[in-house]
Design a protein around this motif. Structure first.
Motif, mmCIF file in Angstrom:
data_model
loop_
_atom_site.group_PDB
_atom_site.id
_atom_site.type_symbol
_atom_site.label_atom_id
_atom_site.label_comp_id
_atom_site.label_asym_id
_atom_site.label_seq_id
_atom_site.Cartn_x
_atom_site.Cartn_y
_atom_site.Cartn_z
ATOM 1 N N ARG A 146 0.837 -1.212 0.000
ATOM 2 C CA ARG A 146 0.000 0.000 0.000
ATOM 3 C C ARG A 146 0.867 1.256 0.000
ATOM 4 N NH1 ARG A 146 -3.708 -3.166 3.143
ATOM 5 N NH2 ARG A 146 -2.543 -2.714 5.054
ATOM 6 N N TYR A 147 1.924 1.242 0.798
ATOM 7 C CA TYR A 147 2.833 2.402 0.864
ATOM 8 C C TYR A 147 3.460 2.649 -0.509
ATOM 9 C CZ TYR A 147 6.894 5.252 2.114
ATOM 10 O OH TYR A 147 7.857 6.248 2.166
ATOM 11 N N ALA A 148 3.945 1.582 -1.155
ATOM 12 C CA ALA A 148 4.611 1.732 -2.451
ATOM 13 C C ALA A 148 3.648 2.246 -3.518
ATOM 14 C CB ALA A 148 5.212 0.396 -2.878
ATOM 15 N N ALA A 172 13.027 -8.686 -7.846
ATOM 16 C CA ALA A 172 12.321 -8.337 -9.081
ATOM 17 C C ALA A 172 11.003 -9.103 -9.190
ATOM 18 C CB ALA A 172 13.210 -8.619 -10.284
ATOM 19 N N ASP A 173 11.023 -10.364 -8.799
ATOM 20 C CA ASP A 173 9.818 -11.194 -8.854
ATOM 21 C C ASP A 173 8.760 -10.671 -7.873
ATOM 22 O OD1 ASP A 173 8.156 -13.287 -9.593
ATOM 23 O OD2 ASP A 173 9.099 -14.738 -8.242
ATOM 24 N N PHE A 174 9.198 -10.295 -6.680
ATOM 25 C CA PHE A 174 8.273 -9.756 -5.682
ATOM 26 C C PHE A 174 7.611 -8.480 -6.189
ATOM 27 C CE2 PHE A 174 7.486 -6.823 -2.132
ATOM 28 C CZ PHE A 174 6.590 -7.574 -1.380
ATOM 29 N N ALA A 175 8.411 -7.567 -6.748
ATOM 30 C CA ALA A 175 7.869 -6.305 -7.252
ATOM 31 C C ALA A 175 6.853 -6.549 -8.371
ATOM 32 C CB ALA A 175 9.006 -5.408 -7.746
ATOM 33 N N ARG A 177 5.043 -9.255 -8.970
ATOM 34 C CA ARG A 177 3.824 -9.899 -8.490
ATOM 35 C C ARG A 177 2.975 -8.956 -7.637
ATOM 36 N NH1 ARG A 177 4.470 -16.076 -6.770
ATOM 37 N NH2 ARG A 177 6.584 -16.455 -7.486
ATOM 38 N N ALA A 178 3.641 -8.069 -6.894
ATOM 39 C CA ALA A 178 2.910 -7.119 -6.055
ATOM 40 C C ALA A 178 2.381 -5.934 -6.859
ATOM 41 C CB ALA A 178 3.808 -6.618 -4.933
ATOM 42 N N GLY A 179 2.886 -5.760 -8.083
ATOM 43 C CA GLY A 179 2.462 -4.640 -8.921
ATOM 44 C C GLY A 179 3.000 -3.308 -8.449
ATOM 45 N N ILE A 180 4.239 -3.321 -7.925
ATOM 46 C CA ILE A 180 4.841 -2.085 -7.440
ATOM 47 C C ILE A 180 6.199 -1.867 -8.111
ATOM 48 C CG2 ILE A 180 3.679 -2.191 -5.210
ATOM 49 C CD1 ILE A 180 6.251 -3.316 -3.999
ATOM 50 N N ASN A 181 6.672 -0.634 -8.021
ATOM 51 C CA ASN A 181 7.982 -0.298 -8.571
ATOM 52 C C ASN A 181 8.992 -0.216 -7.432
ATOM 53 O OD1 ASN A 181 10.006 0.568 -10.339
ATOM 54 N ND2 ASN A 181 9.509 2.728 -9.989
ATOM 55 N N LEU A 182 10.054 -1.014 -7.546
ATOM 56 C CA LEU A 182 11.137 -0.960 -6.569
ATOM 57 C C LEU A 182 12.434 -0.608 -7.295
ATOM 58 C CD1 LEU A 182 10.447 -4.168 -4.406
ATOM 59 C CD2 LEU A 182 9.876 -1.792 -3.842
ATOM 60 N N LEU A 183 13.226 0.265 -6.679
ATOM 61 C CA LEU A 183 14.500 0.664 -7.251
ATOM 62 C C LEU A 183 15.567 -0.365 -6.872
ATOM 63 C CD1 LEU A 183 16.272 2.790 -8.718
ATOM 64 C CD2 LEU A 183 16.577 3.893 -6.479
ATOM 65 N N GLN A 184 16.060 -1.118 -7.861
ATOM 66 C CA GLN A 184 17.055 -2.156 -7.601
ATOM 67 C C GLN A 184 18.431 -1.530 -7.362
ATOM 68 O OE1 GLN A 184 16.637 -5.496 -7.457
ATOM 69 N NE2 GLN A 184 14.499 -5.640 -8.098
#
Length: 329
Positions: A146-148, A172-175, A177-184
């Protein structure tokens, strides 16, 4: 005119002669020290796990067992070195399975396929834990998601151990599947990640439960969000699994190191090595050490079970890796 007996002897004797060298080889193995080429520097988690076995191996093999550290290129230098050695079982590979699977996808010089090797034994196994910097208020996966999603312009950063590592793939797989953007954020190995997470320089990471993580959690330096496992851990009974969240399901990542041999090594040698390594995992001392460091105490696996486990891991990691953009330069 040959009798039937003479005809049989004419063909059977040469055939038996061809089998003598193979039978003799497997009966006398090993005839010299067994070298395990570990694909990492000395002192790393996989190196330590494999060295745990070496004191007991000479008692059963009748020859010394020597660890040789051959690091670099995501484990592919050590892997290629083992394939270039005589396929007689005297030269083995010690590596994290995911590196063996992914190296050919990201290292141009890694001219091998995972199935060029046979899995001899698993040496250590651990679930990954999603952890965060203590500065964040979210405590569960659904809170994190929710935060992301509420802050798309300020993506959370997630550290990993480098291009093609299992923590890179898991993040990358978690991001995805969760439908969020994470900075690697790539690091050179595991060591720098936890201090940076503690200081708030990076927001998230996946890290093995086995090793130093328990100490960091107990000291409050990092915050466990969830385990990438099917069941909760006895070491962290209050920490849920990612599968317990509403946002992400069927998510499990195990990091495991093992000993591998060229697929050209004779079957009888593979069988013997599997039994020798397996005997070590049955010792109460070894099992006690695994509990102490937070590793998974796994059941003894024969050759078929070990190879089936490796085959399933190849399928799983390669499927997950499809969502990752690897740097192949």
């Amino acid at each position: 005119m040959f009798t039937s007996r003479q005809v049989l002897m004419k063909f059977i004797i040469p055939a038996l002669a061809l089998l003598v060298p193979l039978a003799g080889h497997t009966q006398t193995f090993p005839t010299k020290p067994v070298v395990i080429k570990v694909a990492y520097p000395a002192g790393g988690p996989a190196d330590v796990a494999i060295r745990d076995y070496t004191p007991s191996l000479p008692q059963q093999l009748g020859q010394p067992a020597v660890v040789e550290n051959v690091s670099g290129a995501n484990g592919s230098i050590a892997a290629m070195s083992v394939l270039q050695a005589a396929p007689d079982g005297h030269t083995l590979l010690g590596i994290v399975a995911s590196d063996l699977i992914l190296a050919p996808k990201i290292v141009p010089s890694a001219r091998f396929k995972p199935d060029d090797f046979r899995a001899v034994a698993i040496t250590q196994q651990s679930e990954l834990v999603l952890i965060s910097s203590p500065k964040h208020a979210f405590k569960k996966v659904d809170d994190l998601v929710r935060y992301a999603k509420a802050n798309p312009g300020k993506p959370l950063s997630i550290g990993h151990w480098g291009n093609g590592s299992i923590t890179h793939v898991a993040g990358a797989d978690f991001a995805a599947r969760a439908g969020i953007n994470l900075l690697q954020v790539p690091y050179r190995g595991a060591a720098p990640v936890l201090p940076d997470l503690t200081s708030g320089n990076v927001d998230l990471t996946f890290f093995p439960l086995a090793g130093p993580l328990l100490g960091f959690i107990q000291a409050g330096h990092v915050k466990p969000i969830a385990l990438a496992a099917n069941t909760r851990s006895a070491q962290l009974p209050d920490v849920p699994t990612i599968n317990e969240s509403a946002a992400v399901k069927d998510f499990a990542y195990t990091i495991w190191s093992g000993v591998f041999a060229s697929k050209q090594v004779p079957e009888a040698v593979i069988q013997r090595l599997n039994k020798v390594f397996g005997a070590h995992t049955l010792s109460p001392e070894w099992r006690g050490r695994q509990v102490t460091v937070g590793a998974t105490v796994f059941d003894l696996k024969d050759v078929k079970q070990t190879e089936d486990f490796f085959a399933a891991e190849i399928k799983k990691v390669e499927a997950a890796a499809k969502v990752v953009r690897f740097d192949t330069n």
